[in-house]
Design an enzyme around this catalytic site. Structure first.
Site, PDB file in Angstrom:
ATOM      1  N   CYS A  27       0.840  -1.203   0.000  1.00  0.00           N
ATOM      2  CA  CYS A  27       0.000   0.000   0.000  1.00  0.00           C
ATOM      3  C   CYS A  27       0.879   1.259   0.000  1.00  0.00           C
ATOM      4  O   CYS A  27       1.490   1.571  -1.011  1.00  0.00           O
ATOM      5  CB  CYS A  27      -0.971  -0.035   1.184  1.00  0.00           C
ATOM      6  SG  CYS A  27      -2.373   1.102   0.999  1.00  0.00           S
ATOM      7  N   HIS A  57      -3.450  -5.075   1.644  1.00  0.00           N
ATOM      8  CA  HIS A  57      -2.968  -5.270   3.014  1.00  0.00           C
ATOM      9  C   HIS A  57      -3.047  -6.744   3.411  1.00  0.00           C
ATOM     10  O   HIS A  57      -3.971  -7.150   4.115  1.00  0.00           O
ATOM     11  CB  HIS A  57      -3.816  -4.447   3.991  1.00  0.00           C
ATOM     12  CG  HIS A  57      -3.564  -2.983   3.951  1.00  0.00           C
ATOM     13  ND1 HIS A  57      -2.635  -2.365   4.767  1.00  0.00           N
ATOM     14  CD2 HIS A  57      -4.118  -2.008   3.196  1.00  0.00           C
ATOM     15  CE1 HIS A  57      -2.637  -1.064   4.516  1.00  0.00           C
ATOM     16  NE2 HIS A  57      -3.524  -0.823   3.577  1.00  0.00           N
ATOM     17  N   GLU A  86      -1.373  -8.224   5.587  1.00  0.00           N
ATOM     18  CA  GLU A  86      -1.156  -8.356   7.029  1.00  0.00           C
ATOM     19  C   GLU A  86      -2.452  -8.273   7.834  1.00  0.00           C
ATOM     20  O   GLU A  86      -2.467  -8.608   9.033  1.00  0.00           O
ATOM     21  CB  GLU A  86      -0.164  -7.280   7.519  1.00  0.00           C
ATOM     22  CG  GLU A  86      -0.724  -5.880   7.675  1.00  0.00           C
ATOM     23  CD  GLU A  86      -0.875  -5.106   6.373  1.00  0.00           C
ATOM     24  OE1 GLU A  86      -1.254  -3.927   6.424  1.00  0.00           O
ATOM     25  OE2 GLU A  86      -0.621  -5.683   5.294  1.00  0.00           O
TER      26      GLU A  86
END
Length: 226
Positions: free
Chosen positions: A86, A199, A201
């Protein structure tokens, strides 16, 4: 002992702790000796590979500059395995469109053009499940679709070097600008660099982190610890 690598996550702003958790989830199965937060030149010098997380790209660059880390980051990403997610993708890029007034500092290593906030504001965040052939090599058993999370995400508007390898294309129907008419490129690989708009994560699926760890292990052969 088997060789291992130490991976850092730039921890100046943004979703860095989630990356640390994802990396730690792989320590029993991958070649990771340690996963640390990187805030200083000394931290950066101690790692073999780096993740630049999502957050606010302008803020991350500003804090890096004020802390005297920006020039060291530029040198690191030129040669060592680095993954930008990102905001990190924006920072790695050579060209960013729709930046804030006055522009922003970039690390200028990934030959792509990115559109900031391609998918609108925070309220326009979304997830979508996509099958990703590049993850086949790190999938245990069947290559299930991955849940892609987009939060004020950039898009890769153009590839500006033939060596850049496109990895994931988001189908038409998402995004706020003209680059989405035929689908949107959201992941690329270039030499020692990995750039993704989303994302990973923020999911419990660690396949993208596994992909980067294996890429980093292969690209950090001169720096691995025995």
């Amino acid at each position: 002992m088997a060789p291992t690598i130490r991976i850092g996550v730039l921890a100046l702003q943004g979703a860095f702790i989630e990356h640390i958790h994802a990396l730690n989830s792989l320590r029993d199965t991958e070649h990771i000796s340690d996963a640390i937060e990187v805030r200083t030149k000394e931290d950066l010098a101690s790692v073999d590979a780096l993740i630049i997380p999502g957050g606010e790209s302008t803020t991350i660059a500003l804090v890096a500059e004020r802390s005297g880390l920006l020039d060291d980051l530029r040198e690191f990403v030129k040669a060592k395995p680095t993954w930008g997610t990102c905001a990190g993708l924006i920072l790695l890029s050579k060209n960013a469109v729709h930046t804030k007034k006055g522009g922003q500092k970039l690390l200028n290593v990934l030959p792509v053009t990115v559109y900031r906030n391609q998918f609108g504001r925070q309220a326009d965040s979304f997830t979508t499940n996509l099958s990703s052939p590049c993850l086949q090599e790190v999938s245990e058993g069947a290559n299930e679709p991955f849940e892609y999370v987009f939060i004020r995400a950039p898009a890769i508007a153009s590839i500006d070097d033939s060596e850049v390898e496109p990895l994931v294309m988001l189908p038409p129907g998402h995004g706020q600008t003209e680059v989405s008419e035929n689908g949107v490129l959201v992941a690329v690989k270039y030499r020692n660099l990995l750039g993704t708009s989303f994302h990973p994560e923020l999911t419990t699926d660690n396949r993208w982190h596994r992909y980067f760890v294996r890429m980093a292990f292969g690209g950090a052969s001169q720096n691995i610890k025995i």
